[in-house]
Design a protein around this motif. Structure first.
Motif, PDB file in Angstrom:
ATOM      1  N   VAL A  37       0.852  -1.207   0.000  1.00 56.13           N
ATOM      2  CA  VAL A  37       0.000   0.000   0.000  1.00 56.13           C
ATOM      3  C   VAL A  37       0.885   1.253   0.000  1.00 56.13           C
ATOM      4  CG1 VAL A  37      -1.617   1.357   1.433  1.00 56.13           C
ATOM      5  CG2 VAL A  37      -2.013  -1.086   1.073  1.00 56.13           C
ATOM      6  N   ILE A  38       1.911   1.250   0.847  1.00 57.78           N
ATOM      7  CA  ILE A  38       2.815   2.406   0.932  1.00 57.78           C
ATOM      8  C   ILE A  38       3.560   2.580  -0.401  1.00 57.78           C
ATOM      9  CG2 ILE A  38       4.875   3.358   2.100  1.00 57.78           C
ATOM     10  CD1 ILE A  38       2.504   3.377   3.991  1.00 57.78           C
ATOM     11  N   GLN A  42      -0.854   4.410  -1.969  1.00 57.63           N
ATOM     12  CA  GLN A  42      -2.265   4.342  -1.594  1.00 57.63           C
ATOM     13  C   GLN A  42      -2.399   4.745  -0.127  1.00 57.63           C
ATOM     14  OE1 GLN A  42      -4.921   3.368  -3.751  1.00 57.63           O
ATOM     15  NE2 GLN A  42      -3.297   3.762  -5.240  1.00 57.63           N
ATOM     16  N   LYS A  43      -3.631   4.823   0.355  1.00 62.06           N
ATOM     17  CA  LYS A  43      -3.847   5.238   1.746  1.00 62.06           C
ATOM     18  C   LYS A  43      -4.014   4.044   2.690  1.00 62.06           C
ATOM     19  CE  LYS A  43      -4.047   9.684   0.905  1.00 62.06           C
ATOM     20  NZ  LYS A  43      -2.686   9.931   0.424  1.00 62.06           N
ATOM     21  N   VAL A  44      -3.446   4.193   3.884  1.00 61.44           N
ATOM     22  CA  VAL A  44      -3.701   3.246   4.964  1.00 61.44           C
ATOM     23  C   VAL A  44      -4.921   3.796   5.702  1.00 61.44           C
ATOM     24  CG1 VAL A  44      -2.768   2.259   7.095  1.00 61.44           C
ATOM     25  CG2 VAL A  44      -1.227   2.747   5.163  1.00 61.44           C
ATOM     26  N   GLU A  45      -5.890   2.930   5.981  1.00 63.77           N
ATOM     27  CA  GLU A  45      -7.118   3.380   6.647  1.00 63.77           C
ATOM     28  C   GLU A  45      -7.193   2.774   8.052  1.00 63.77           C
ATOM     29  OE1 GLU A  45      -8.992   5.730   5.572  1.00 63.77           O
ATOM     30  OE2 GLU A  45      -8.210   5.881   3.530  1.00 63.77           O
ATOM     31  N   PRO A  46      -8.026   3.368   8.935  1.00 63.40           N
ATOM     32  CA  PRO A  46      -8.047   2.912  10.333  1.00 63.40           C
ATOM     33  C   PRO A  46      -8.276   1.412  10.504  1.00 63.40           C
ATOM     34  CG  PRO A  46      -9.384   4.885  10.074  1.00 63.40           C
ATOM     35  CD  PRO A  46      -8.920   4.503   8.699  1.00 63.40           C
ATOM     36  N   ARG A  47      -9.090   0.798   9.603  1.00 62.40           N
ATOM     37  CA  ARG A  47      -9.404  -0.637   9.774  1.00 62.40           C
ATOM     38  C   ARG A  47      -8.228  -1.532   9.347  1.00 62.40           C
ATOM     39  NH1 ARG A  47     -12.166   1.272   5.439  1.00 62.40           N
ATOM     40  NH2 ARG A  47     -11.369   0.543   3.435  1.00 62.40           N
ATOM     41  N   ASP A  48      -7.240  -0.978   8.646  1.00 58.10           N
ATOM     42  CA  ASP A  48      -6.134  -1.784   8.127  1.00 58.10           C
ATOM     43  C   ASP A  48      -5.122  -2.112   9.227  1.00 58.10           C
ATOM     44  OD1 ASP A  48      -7.256  -1.502   5.641  1.00 58.10           O
ATOM     45  OD2 ASP A  48      -5.961   0.185   5.056  1.00 58.10           O
ATOM     46  N   TRP A  49      -4.471  -3.254   9.050  1.00 54.71           N
ATOM     47  CA  TRP A  49      -3.343  -3.565   9.937  1.00 54.71           C
ATOM     48  C   TRP A  49      -2.215  -2.571   9.630  1.00 54.71           C
ATOM     49  CZ3 TRP A  49       1.793  -4.553   9.277  1.00 54.71           C
ATOM     50  CH2 TRP A  49       2.488  -4.961  10.436  1.00 54.71           C
ATOM     51  N   MET A  50      -1.519  -2.133  10.667  1.00 51.86           N
ATOM     52  CA  MET A  50      -0.349  -1.258  10.457  1.00 51.86           C
ATOM     53  C   MET A  50       0.694  -1.578  11.522  1.00 51.86           C
ATOM     54  SD  MET A  50      -2.120   2.320  11.693  1.00 51.86           S
ATOM     55  CE  MET A  50      -3.780   1.964  11.124  1.00 51.86           C
ATOM     56  N   PRO A  51       1.988  -1.392  11.202  1.00 53.32           N
ATOM     57  CA  PRO A  51       3.005  -1.669  12.223  1.00 53.32           C
ATOM     58  C   PRO A  51       2.804  -0.755  13.429  1.00 53.32           C
ATOM     59  CG  PRO A  51       4.017  -1.246  10.067  1.00 53.32           C
ATOM     60  CD  PRO A  51       2.574  -0.919   9.934  1.00 53.32           C
ATOM     61  N   ASP A  52       3.131  -1.288  14.584  1.00 51.16           N
ATOM     62  CA  ASP A  52       2.965  -0.527  15.833  1.00 51.16           C
ATOM     63  C   ASP A  52       3.664   0.828  15.801  1.00 51.16           C
ATOM     64  OD1 ASP A  52       1.275  -1.797  17.429  1.00 51.16           O
ATOM     65  OD2 ASP A  52       2.783  -2.662  18.796  1.00 51.16           O
ATOM     66  N   ASP A  53       4.903   0.834  15.240  1.00 50.44           N
ATOM     67  CA  ASP A  53       5.671   2.077  15.239  1.00 50.44           C
ATOM     68  C   ASP A  53       5.052   3.120  14.310  1.00 50.44           C
ATOM     69  OD1 ASP A  53       7.352   1.104  17.092  1.00 50.44           O
ATOM     70  OD2 ASP A  53       8.973   0.571  15.694  1.00 50.44           O
ATOM     71  N   PRO A 162       2.346  19.159   1.791  1.00 53.29           N
ATOM     72  CA  PRO A 162       2.752  17.775   1.501  1.00 53.29           C
ATOM     73  C   PRO A 162       2.044  16.740   2.387  1.00 53.29           C
ATOM     74  CG  PRO A 162       4.676  19.210   1.703  1.00 53.29           C
ATOM     75  CD  PRO A 162       3.507  20.008   2.168  1.00 53.29           C
ATOM     76  N   LEU A 163       1.569  17.182   3.574  1.00 54.19           N
ATOM     77  CA  LEU A 163       0.868  16.229   4.452  1.00 54.19           C
ATOM     78  C   LEU A 163      -0.498  15.828   3.883  1.00 54.19           C
ATOM     79  CD1 LEU A 163       1.705  17.698   7.995  1.00 54.19           C
ATOM     80  CD2 LEU A 163       2.654  15.634   6.957  1.00 54.19           C
ATOM     81  N   CYS A 164      -0.997  16.605   2.899  1.00 58.28           N
ATOM     82  CA  CYS A 164      -2.257  16.214   2.235  1.00 58.28           C
ATOM     83  C   CYS A 164      -2.039  14.904   1.480  1.00 58.28           C
ATOM     84  CB  CYS A 164      -2.724  17.275   1.236  1.00 58.28           C
ATOM     85  SG  CYS A 164      -3.068  18.871   1.966  1.00 58.28           S
ATOM     86  N   ARG A 165      -0.765  14.548   1.214  1.00 60.65           N
ATOM     87  CA  ARG A 165      -0.458  13.296   0.510  1.00 60.65           C
ATOM     88  C   ARG A 165       0.108  12.258   1.486  1.00 60.65           C
ATOM     89  NH1 ARG A 165       3.416  13.177  -3.035  1.00 60.65           N
ATOM     90  NH2 ARG A 165       4.424  15.108  -2.438  1.00 60.65           N
ATOM     91  N   CYS A 166      -0.085  12.514   2.771  1.00 59.22           N
ATOM     92  CA  CYS A 166       0.407  11.577   3.791  1.00 59.22           C
ATOM     93  C   CYS A 166      -0.258  10.206   3.590  1.00 59.22           C
ATOM     94  CB  CYS A 166       0.054  12.180   5.151  1.00 59.22           C
ATOM     95  SG  CYS A 166      -0.136  11.001   6.475  1.00 59.22           S
ATOM     96  N   SER A 167       0.457   9.153   3.957  1.00 55.17           N
ATOM     97  CA  SER A 167      -0.067   7.798   3.687  1.00 55.17           C
ATOM     98  C   SER A 167      -1.260   7.426   4.560  1.00 55.17           C
ATOM     99  CB  SER A 167       1.049   6.768   3.874  1.00 55.17           C
ATOM    100  OG  SER A 167       1.562   6.853   5.193  1.00 55.17           O
ATOM    101  N   MET A 236       9.621   9.407   6.620  1.00 57.76           N
ATOM    102  CA  MET A 236       9.651   9.547   5.158  1.00 57.76           C
ATOM    103  C   MET A 236       9.524   8.182   4.480  1.00 57.76           C
ATOM    104  SD  MET A 236      12.218  12.757   4.771  1.00 57.76           S
ATOM    105  CE  MET A 236      12.265  12.852   2.998  1.00 57.76           C
ATOM    106  N   ALA A 237      10.093   7.149   5.090  1.00 57.47           N
ATOM    107  CA  ALA A 237       9.946   5.804   4.514  1.00 57.47           C
ATOM    108  C   ALA A 237       8.471   5.397   4.522  1.00 57.47           C
ATOM    109  CB  ALA A 237      10.781   4.807   5.304  1.00 57.47           C
ATOM    110  N   TRP A 238       7.741   5.804   5.544  1.00 53.25           N
ATOM    111  CA  TRP A 238       6.310   5.468   5.637  1.00 53.25           C
ATOM    112  C   TRP A 238       5.431   6.464   4.866  1.00 53.25           C
ATOM    113  CZ3 TRP A 238       7.184   4.977  11.534  1.00 53.25           C
ATOM    114  CH2 TRP A 238       7.470   3.641  11.862  1.00 53.25           C
ATOM    115  N   LYS A 239       6.071   7.441   4.251  1.00 54.15           N
ATOM    116  CA  LYS A 239       5.354   8.482   3.494  1.00 54.15           C
ATOM    117  C   LYS A 239       4.359   9.266   4.362  1.00 54.15           C
ATOM    118  CE  LYS A 239       6.167   6.288  -0.933  1.00 54.15           C
ATOM    119  NZ  LYS A 239       5.657   5.548  -2.056  1.00 54.15           N
ATOM    120  N   ILE A 240       4.736   9.448   5.629  1.00 57.41           N
ATOM    121  CA  ILE A 240       3.973  10.391   6.469  1.00 57.41           C
ATOM    122  C   ILE A 240       4.510  11.775   6.108  1.00 57.41           C
ATOM    123  CG2 ILE A 240       3.507  11.167   8.825  1.00 57.41           C
ATOM    124  CD1 ILE A 240       3.886   8.207   9.709  1.00 57.41           C
TER     125      ILE A 240
END
Ligand code: 3HC
Length: 333
Positions: A37-38, A42-53, A162-167, A236-240
């Motif tokens: 996804v990253i 694409q976008k990560v959404e609240p229901r998706d699994w994501m790494p803890d960090d 640029p945060l409007c394109r945050c992951s 930046m690796a996570w595209k935040i």
């Protein structure tokens, strides 16, 4: 089928189940999906699994951002009663209310990550979480309302577009709306300074004095230099984050130089000049020692800002109690 073979099948089955359980535990598939996804932007959404960090990093940044919007109401709120005209007062009130709205969108975005509003507010008023350094500087003149709009909201836009394109979807969507409103904020500040700068000599001096005070603290808003930024690499690796602190600081300087010319005001940096080779301006960096002192609580207004916020929170207890009692009553009906 012989008994030996049956045992082998049972053994293979047991191994398969154990491997699947380990994969689920390790989130192997989920991690691969998250990475894809990253990578695909694409976008990560609240229901998706994501790494803890990733989750923790987002909560940290979004919460600090929300706190900044809320604390950021104070320096300008200071001038509402002294705005020089009814029109200026109405604009300033709308702007300060917008900042409250930004705080609320951002708290709501952070809540989608599994943290409650109460926990977030508590982290601010107990001093466990930070807010932007810039709001620990005083607003000494009406021109400061202009300088905050031009420089502080200008820096916020450079950092936040640029945060409007945050992951992370909820953060990115909140930022789209916030950036539209920030553009109005920047424009109104610019217009205040333009009016003052082209007014009487005393008004021009007031505008210049204000820009002199806000320039370096605005440059410091972008954070420590890249070499000292603890979160940039992961973020930046996570595209935040899409750009580093130094890249955005440079972009801001390059944007302000022609605008200052139109304003008829000088940026207080004798070493500010165009570098044709780099295609960018050379400039003096802000005092990062001062930034860290202000972040740690030793800025001109830290104590005042926190006292005010704590008092406002305590004064609002009855509103929260009344809302909770009303909600409980509705639930019973
Ligand atoms: N003020 C306070 N703390 C700051 C800071 C600043 N100007 N710059 C950096 N820091 C802190 C970081 O939060 C981090 O501390 P932590 O580890 O305790 O969380 C530490 O210094 C190291 O900095 P990093 O560069 O590693 O941190 P980040 O990668 O998070 O980058 C940032 C800092 C650029 C501010 C980033 O968090 C960001 O883009 N945040 C979103 C935007 C934001 O919060 N802006 C605040 C202003 S809001 C505003 O201006 C509203 C408007 O209406 C005017």
């Amino acid at each position: 089928m012989g008994e030996g073979l049956l045992d082998e099948v049972a053994q293979a089955e047991a191994e398969m189940i154990a491997a699947a359980a380990t994969a689920v535990e390790r989130h192997d598939d989920s991690q691969a999906y998250f990475d894809a996804v990253i990578a695909a932007d694409q976008k990560v959404e609240p229901r998706d699994w994501m790494p803890d960090d990733y989750r923790k990093g987002l909560i940290r940044q979004i919460a600090q951002h929300a706190h900044s919007e809320i604390i950021g109401m104070q320096p300008e709120g200071n001038w509402i009663t002294r705005a020089p005209s009814l029109k200026r007062k109405a604009i300033l009130m709308a702007k300060v209310q917008d900042e409250a709205g930004h705080g609320l969108y951002l708290y709501a975005a952070a809540e989608t990550l599994g943290v409650t509003r109460e926990e977030l507010v508590d982290a601010l008023i107990s001093g466990r979480q930070k807010y932007s350094s810039i709001f620990n500087y005083p607003t000494l003149s009406w021109a400061d309302v202009g300088a905050i709009g031009w420089l502080v909201d200008g820096a916020a836009i450079v950092n936040q577009v640029p945060l409007c394109r945050c992951s992370y979807g909820p953060y990115a969507r909140a930022m789209i709306r916030i950036c539209k409103e920030e553009s109005f904020h920047q424009r109104q500040g610019y217009e205040i300074l333009h009016t003052l700068s082209h007014g009487t000599e005393a008004q021009h001096r007031m505008a210049q004095e204000s820009v002199d005070r806000w320039w370096y603290p605005s440059l410091a808003m972008f954070g420590p230099p890249d070499t000292e930024s603890t979160h940039s690499a992961a973020s930046m690796a996570w595209k935040i984050k899409r750009h580093s602190n130094d890249e955005l600081r440079q972009r801001f300087v390059d944007m302000c130089v022609p605008q200052a010319e139109v304003l008829g005001l000088t940026l207080p940096d004798p070493d500010l000049r165009w570098n044709a080779e780099r295609g960018q301006h050379d400039f003096t960096q802000p005092d990062f020692g001062e930034l860290m002192r202000v972040v740690k609580g030793d800025g001109p207004c830290n104590a005042q800002r926190m006292d005010h916020r704590r008092r406002a929170h305590a004064d609002g207890a009855w509103v929260r109690d009344a809302a909770a009692a009303y909600a409980a009553k509705r639930e019973k009906q």
